[in-house]
Design a protein around this motif. Structure first.
Motif, PDB file in Angstrom:
ATOM      1  N   ILE A  61      98.892 136.863 -41.642  1.00 19.99           N
ATOM      2  CA  ILE A  61      97.451 136.685 -41.730  1.00 19.99           C
ATOM      3  C   ILE A  61      97.115 135.234 -41.400  1.00 19.99           C
ATOM      4  N   PHE A  62      96.162 135.084 -40.492  1.00 19.57           N
ATOM      5  CA  PHE A  62      95.639 133.765 -40.155  1.00 19.57           C
ATOM      6  C   PHE A  62      94.233 133.645 -40.720  1.00 19.57           C
ATOM      7  N   THR A  63      93.903 132.489 -41.290  1.00 14.45           N
ATOM      8  CA  THR A  63      92.516 132.188 -41.637  1.00 14.45           C
ATOM      9  C   THR A  63      92.025 131.218 -40.580  1.00 14.45           C
ATOM     10  N   HIS A  64      91.051 131.649 -39.806  1.00 15.02           N
ATOM     11  CA  HIS A  64      90.560 130.818 -38.710  1.00 15.02           C
ATOM     12  C   HIS A  64      89.176 130.267 -39.019  1.00 15.02           C
ATOM     13  N   GLY A  65      89.060 128.944 -38.872  1.00 15.75           N
ATOM     14  CA  GLY A  65      87.761 128.312 -38.965  1.00 15.75           C
ATOM     15  C   GLY A  65      86.931 128.701 -37.751  1.00 15.75           C
ATOM     16  N   CYS A  66      85.710 129.091 -37.974  1.00 11.80           N
ATOM     17  CA  CYS A  66      84.867 129.588 -36.881  1.00 11.80           C
ATOM     18  C   CYS A  66      84.620 128.514 -35.814  1.00 11.80           C
ATOM     19  N   PHE A  67      84.502 127.257 -36.200  1.00 12.75           N
ATOM     20  CA  PHE A  67      84.312 126.191 -35.219  1.00 12.75           C
ATOM     21  C   PHE A  67      85.592 125.945 -34.429  1.00 12.75           C
ATOM     22  N   TRP A  68      86.688 125.737 -35.121  1.00 11.36           N
ATOM     23  CA  TRP A  68      87.933 125.329 -34.476  1.00 11.36           C
ATOM     24  C   TRP A  68      88.547 126.409 -33.594  1.00 11.36           C
ATOM     25  N   HIS A  69      88.200 127.678 -33.866  1.00  8.35           N
ATOM     26  CA  HIS A  69      88.793 128.777 -33.105  1.00  8.35           C
ATOM     27  C   HIS A  69      87.748 129.573 -32.321  1.00  8.35           C
ATOM     28  N   HIS A  70      86.560 129.020 -32.200  1.00  9.70           N
ATOM     29  CA  HIS A  70      85.460 129.553 -31.384  1.00  9.70           C
ATOM     30  C   HIS A  70      85.120 131.011 -31.679  1.00  9.70           C
ATOM     31  N   HIS A  71      84.650 131.228 -32.895  1.00 10.32           N
ATOM     32  CA  HIS A  71      84.169 132.556 -33.266  1.00 10.32           C
ATOM     33  C   HIS A  71      82.683 132.636 -32.933  1.00 10.32           C
ATOM     34  N   VAL A  94      92.073 128.310 -28.755  1.00 11.01           N
ATOM     35  CA  VAL A  94      91.943 129.743 -28.507  1.00 11.01           C
ATOM     36  C   VAL A  94      93.115 130.252 -27.664  1.00 11.01           C
ATOM     37  N   THR A  95      93.468 129.508 -26.634  1.00 13.15           N
ATOM     38  CA  THR A  95      94.591 129.897 -25.780  1.00 13.15           C
ATOM     39  C   THR A  95      95.889 129.931 -26.585  1.00 13.15           C
ATOM     40  N   ARG A  96      96.101 128.928 -27.420  1.00 13.34           N
ATOM     41  CA  ARG A  96      97.297 128.876 -28.262  1.00 13.34           C
ATOM     42  C   ARG A  96      97.308 130.043 -29.256  1.00 13.34           C
ATOM     43  N   GLU A  98      95.948 133.013 -28.900  1.00 12.60           N
ATOM     44  CA  GLU A  98      96.258 134.249 -28.167  1.00 12.60           C
ATOM     45  C   GLU A  98      97.749 134.328 -27.844  1.00 12.60           C
ATOM     46  N   ARG A  99      98.323 133.205 -27.423  1.00 16.56           N
ATOM     47  CA  ARG A  99      99.761 133.163 -27.125  1.00 16.56           C
ATOM     48  C   ARG A  99     100.581 133.471 -28.376  1.00 16.56           C
ATOM     49  N   ASP A 100     100.262 132.813 -29.485  1.00 20.74           N
ATOM     50  CA  ASP A 100     101.029 132.998 -30.716  1.00 20.74           C
ATOM     51  C   ASP A 100     100.913 134.425 -31.244  1.00 20.74           C
ATOM     52  N   MET A 101      99.727 134.997 -31.179  1.00 17.38           N
ATOM     53  CA  MET A 101      99.552 136.368 -31.665  1.00 17.38           C
ATOM     54  C   MET A 101     100.317 137.359 -30.795  1.00 17.38           C
ATOM     55  N   THR A 102     100.319 137.136 -29.505  1.00 22.76           N
ATOM     56  CA  THR A 102     101.093 137.997 -28.595  1.00 22.76           C
ATOM     57  C   THR A 102     102.573 137.914 -28.934  1.00 22.76           C
ATOM     58  N   LEU A 103     103.085 136.705 -29.145  1.00 18.91           N
ATOM     59  CA  LEU A 103     104.496 136.526 -29.498  1.00 18.91           C
ATOM     60  C   LEU A 103     104.832 137.212 -30.820  1.00 18.91           C
ATOM     61  N   LEU A 104     103.958 137.084 -31.799  1.00 17.18           N
ATOM     62  CA  LEU A 104     104.196 137.722 -33.094  1.00 17.18           C
ATOM     63  C   LEU A 104     104.260 139.242 -32.954  1.00 17.18           C
ATOM     64  N   ILE A 105     103.341 139.812 -32.208  1.00 22.05           N
ATOM     65  CA  ILE A 105     103.334 141.262 -31.999  1.00 22.05           C
ATOM     66  C   ILE A 105     104.596 141.698 -31.264  1.00 22.05           C
ATOM     67  N   GLU A 106     105.006 140.924 -30.270  1.00 23.68           N
ATOM     68  CA  GLU A 106     106.240 141.234 -29.540  1.00 23.68           C
ATOM     69  C   GLU A 106     107.463 141.191 -30.458  1.00 23.68           C
TER      70      GLU A 106
END
Length: 159
Positions: A61-71, A94-96, A98-106
């Motif tokens: 689980i990630f907690t993302h700040g809306c400003f820092w992660h462009h929500h 945001v790019t990082r 997406e990359r990290d989440m893809t790696l985690l799912i893989e």
């Protein structure tokens, strides 16, 4: 509109923003504990150093700040000064992400993003609503989801 602080003061203020044990992380930790989940925090061996790892359910689980992660919500505002700099910096986050989440799912992990707006602010979800969404997702089988002020969505889109 000019920044109210000089560059050195603004830099000092930005460096003081914590990346660990933030208010939204503390709130989420209390909700996970109250629901009976055991977890570890900030596992540096995993891509993106997830805020919470619930190993019994193979999820992070990630907690993302809306400003820092462009929500795309009411908490995100494009800065009026140094706009290009901030949009580039946030874009890299945001790019990082997406990359990290893809790696985690893989690697076989399930990924949940809980946005700041769901945890604080005028439109935040109640503890009961958040806990219900957390339990629903953790105990369910979805690979990826996000929680924001609208509830839970089975995707990792930004807003």
């Amino acid at each position: 509109m000019a920044d109210v602080h000089d560059k050195a003061t603004r830099s000092k203020n930005m460096r003081a923003i914590g990346t660990r044990d933030t208010a939204i992380e503390k709130r989420l930790a209390l909700l996970l504990e109250s629901a009976g989940f055991t977890y570890t925090v900030q596992d540096a061996t995993l891509p993106g150093r997830p805020d919470f790892v619930v190993a019994d359910y193979q999820c992070v689980i990630f907690t993302h700040g809306c400003f820092w992660h462009h929500h795309d919500c009411y908490l995100f505002k494009v800065p009026a000064t140094r706009t290009e700099f901030w949009l580039e910096k946030i874009g890299k986050n945001v790019t990082r992400d997406e990359r990290d989440m893809t790696l985690l799912i893989e690697q076989g992990w399930r990924v949940l993003v809980v946005w700041e707006c769901a945890l604080r602010g005028r439109m935040k979800l109640s503890d009961e609503a958040l806990t219900a969404r957390l339990e629903e997702w953790i105990c369910g089988g979805n690979t990826a989801a996000q929680i924001d002020t609208q509830g839970i969505t089975s995707s990792l889109r930004r807003g």
